[in-house]
Design a protein around this motif. Sequence first.
Motif, mmCIF file in Angstrom:
data_model
loop_
_atom_site.group_PDB
_atom_site.id
_atom_site.type_symbol
_atom_site.label_atom_id
_atom_site.label_comp_id
_atom_site.label_asym_id
_atom_site.label_seq_id
_atom_site.Cartn_x
_atom_site.Cartn_y
_atom_site.Cartn_z
ATOM 1 N N ARG A 64 0.487 -1.160 0.238
ATOM 2 C CA ARG A 64 0.141 -0.239 0.101
ATOM 3 C C ARG A 64 0.885 1.637 0.050
ATOM 4 N NH1 ARG A 64 -0.531 3.910 3.035
ATOM 5 N NH2 ARG A 64 0.253 2.960 5.003
ATOM 6 N N LYS A 65 1.911 1.106 1.194
ATOM 7 C CA LYS A 65 2.671 2.999 0.787
ATOM 8 C C LYS A 65 3.217 2.496 -0.669
ATOM 9 C CE LYS A 65 4.656 1.362 4.526
ATOM 10 N NZ LYS A 65 5.515 1.245 5.804
ATOM 11 N N THR A 66 3.793 1.529 -1.408
ATOM 12 C CA THR A 66 4.361 1.848 -2.630
ATOM 13 C C THR A 66 3.617 2.663 -3.415
ATOM 14 O OG1 THR A 66 6.112 0.525 -2.250
ATOM 15 C CG2 THR A 66 5.612 0.858 -3.868
ATOM 16 N N TYR A 67 2.184 2.296 -3.801
ATOM 17 C CA TYR A 67 1.071 2.324 -4.974
ATOM 18 C C TYR A 67 0.883 3.537 -4.006
ATOM 19 C CZ TYR A 67 -3.329 2.795 -6.101
ATOM 20 O OH TYR A 67 -5.110 3.089 -7.085
ATOM 21 N N ASP A 68 0.606 3.848 -3.047
ATOM 22 C CA ASP A 68 0.516 5.648 -2.378
ATOM 23 C C ASP A 68 1.082 6.178 -2.973
ATOM 24 O OD1 ASP A 68 -1.780 4.444 -1.558
ATOM 25 O OD2 ASP A 68 -1.325 5.248 1.303
ATOM 26 N N TYR A 69 2.312 6.316 -3.134
ATOM 27 C CA TYR A 69 3.306 6.928 -3.985
ATOM 28 C C TYR A 69 3.659 7.001 -5.067
ATOM 29 C CZ TYR A 69 8.364 8.861 -4.352
ATOM 30 O OH TYR A 69 9.093 9.558 -5.132
ATOM 31 N N VAL A 70 3.228 6.134 -5.426
ATOM 32 C CA VAL A 70 2.944 6.026 -7.388
ATOM 33 C C VAL A 70 1.658 6.439 -7.256
ATOM 34 C CG1 VAL A 70 3.606 4.628 -9.755
ATOM 35 C CG2 VAL A 70 5.166 3.915 -7.353
ATOM 36 N N VAL A 71 0.816 6.214 -7.426
ATOM 37 C CA VAL A 71 0.215 6.793 -7.571
ATOM 38 C C VAL A 71 0.184 8.889 -7.545
ATOM 39 C CG1 VAL A 71 -2.646 7.760 -7.101
ATOM 40 C CG2 VAL A 71 -2.050 4.973 -7.144
ATOM 41 N N LYS A 72 0.395 8.579 -6.439
ATOM 42 C CA LYS A 72 1.228 10.313 -5.732
ATOM 43 C C LYS A 72 1.399 10.689 -6.435
ATOM 44 C CE LYS A 72 3.398 13.077 -2.787
ATOM 45 N NZ LYS A 72 3.870 12.604 -1.850
ATOM 46 N N ARG B 76 -3.590 -3.434 5.334
ATOM 47 C CA ARG B 76 -3.936 -4.007 5.960
ATOM 48 C C ARG B 76 -5.214 -2.975 6.312
ATOM 49 N NH1 ARG B 76 1.156 -2.593 7.599
ATOM 50 N NH2 ARG B 76 2.093 -4.842 8.397
ATOM 51 N N THR B 77 -5.712 -2.684 6.263
ATOM 52 C CA THR B 77 -6.450 -1.405 6.371
ATOM 53 C C THR B 77 -7.919 -1.832 4.687
ATOM 54 O OG1 THR B 77 -6.203 0.320 7.110
ATOM 55 C CG2 THR B 77 -7.557 0.939 6.349
ATOM 56 N N GLU B 78 -9.136 -2.206 5.471
ATOM 57 C CA GLU B 78 -9.886 -2.958 4.109
ATOM 58 C C GLU B 78 -10.910 -1.506 3.287
ATOM 59 O OE1 GLU B 78 -12.904 -5.982 4.337
ATOM 60 O OE2 GLU B 78 -11.618 -6.905 6.073
ATOM 61 N N ARG B 79 -10.550 -1.670 1.966
ATOM 62 C CA ARG B 79 -10.494 -0.272 1.928
ATOM 63 C C ARG B 79 -11.425 -1.136 0.019
ATOM 64 N NH1 ARG B 79 -5.061 3.371 0.578
ATOM 65 N NH2 ARG B 79 -5.738 3.840 -1.080
ATOM 66 N N PRO B 80 -12.591 -0.262 -1.015
ATOM 67 C CA PRO B 80 -13.591 -0.675 -2.195
ATOM 68 C C PRO B 80 -12.156 -0.353 -2.910
ATOM 69 C CG PRO B 80 -13.842 1.518 -1.408
ATOM 70 C CD PRO B 80 -13.190 1.216 0.147
ATOM 71 N N ASP B 81 -12.651 -1.927 -3.767
ATOM 72 C CA ASP B 81 -11.700 -1.696 -5.125
ATOM 73 C C ASP B 81 -12.682 -0.619 -5.580
ATOM 74 O OD1 ASP B 81 -11.126 -4.818 -3.682
ATOM 75 O OD2 ASP B 81 -12.445 -5.427 -5.052
ATOM 76 N N SER B 82 -11.488 -1.171 -6.998
ATOM 77 C CA SER B 82 -11.307 0.546 -7.828
ATOM 78 C C SER B 82 -11.219 -0.395 -9.395
ATOM 79 C CB SER B 82 -10.316 1.839 -7.542
ATOM 80 O OG SER B 82 -10.961 2.710 -8.522
ATOM 81 N N GLY B 83 -12.044 -0.378 -10.075
ATOM 82 C CA GLY B 83 -11.799 -1.174 -11.497
ATOM 83 C C GLY B 83 -11.354 -2.114 -11.007
ATOM 84 N N ARG B 84 -10.028 -2.140 -11.239
ATOM 85 C CA ARG B 84 -9.156 -3.425 -11.154
ATOM 86 C C ARG B 84 -8.163 -3.947 -10.098
ATOM 87 N NH1 ARG B 84 -7.661 -6.163 -17.342
ATOM 88 N NH2 ARG B 84 -7.333 -8.339 -16.548
ATOM 89 N N ILE B 85 -8.172 -2.789 -9.356
ATOM 90 C CA ILE B 85 -7.419 -2.426 -8.348
ATOM 91 C C ILE B 85 -8.387 -3.133 -7.283
ATOM 92 C CG2 ILE B 85 -6.519 -0.788 -7.007
ATOM 93 C CD1 ILE B 85 -5.912 0.550 -9.153
ATOM 94 N N LYS B 86 -7.726 -3.918 -6.417
ATOM 95 C CA LYS B 86 -8.167 -4.962 -5.639
ATOM 96 C C LYS B 86 -7.482 -4.231 -4.540
ATOM 97 C CE LYS B 86 -9.625 -8.149 -8.762
ATOM 98 N NZ LYS B 86 -9.439 -7.718 -9.527
ATOM 99 N N PHE B 87 -7.929 -3.790 -3.298
ATOM 100 C CA PHE B 87 -7.391 -3.547 -1.829
ATOM 101 C C PHE B 87 -7.802 -5.234 -1.039
ATOM 102 C CE2 PHE B 87 -8.261 0.014 -3.771
ATOM 103 C CZ PHE B 87 -7.104 1.416 -3.378
ATOM 104 N N TYR B 88 -6.473 -5.492 -0.890
ATOM 105 C CA TYR B 88 -6.317 -7.011 -0.686
ATOM 106 C C TYR B 88 -5.841 -7.373 1.267
ATOM 107 C CZ TYR B 88 -5.281 -12.171 0.347
ATOM 108 O OH TYR B 88 -5.611 -13.389 0.665
ATOM 109 N N SER B 89 -6.249 -7.586 2.178
ATOM 110 C CA SER B 89 -5.944 -7.885 2.987
ATOM 111 C C SER B 89 -5.764 -8.776 3.832
ATOM 112 C CB SER B 89 -6.827 -7.235 4.628
ATOM 113 O OG SER B 89 -8.384 -7.210 4.213
ATOM 114 N N GLY B 90 -5.735 -10.130 3.224
ATOM 115 C CA GLY B 90 -5.674 -11.005 3.633
ATOM 116 C C GLY B 90 -4.001 -12.257 3.538
#
Length: 177
Positions: free
Chosen positions: A52-60, A79-93
């Motif tokens: 998630r941290k790498t993802y957030d940095y690249v998106v920014k 670690r924090t559940e978020r809603p999916d966005s298109g083909r981006i899935k936020f995975y906490s499992g």
Amino acid sequence: MRKVKLFIATSLDGFIAQPNDDLSFLKLVEKEGEDYGYAAFTSTIDTIIIGRKTYDYVVKEIGASHYDNGKRDVYVVTRTERPDSGRIKFYSGSLVELIAKLKSEKGKDIYCDGGAEVVNELLKNDLIDELTISIVPILVGNGTRLFKEERPEQLLEFVSVKTFETGLIQLHYKRKK
């Protein structure tokens, strides 16, 4: 069977980020028209796993389209559940369960783009099949280490090395079976 491939850059002293998740040292090797094999590499994958941290940095810094091009699935490990966005899935499992599921499906290979926690969880469970590590010619001294302690020894088989005008050296290894 699909492979999990790491394609990542690090400083010569082994850091993938400086303190405060600062990746600005990567700009030292930016050169117009040079992508260090990234386009060729991404043509072999259709799924990305990223922390998630790498993802957030690249998106920014670059924008969400860097990952979400509509042609691949992106799993953001968080670690924090978020809603999916298109083909981006936020995975906490479980990352181990996710890899097992993805490897059992048809498709191209799976790209791990970091960060360190994801990389080390995959290494700890012997789940990375190939490593392409670009070494940026800088000693940053402090930050987030690419390889952490508390993981098993793993033998690697040398595939290739490439050098570039910018001083970047790119190492490619496969996991020895």
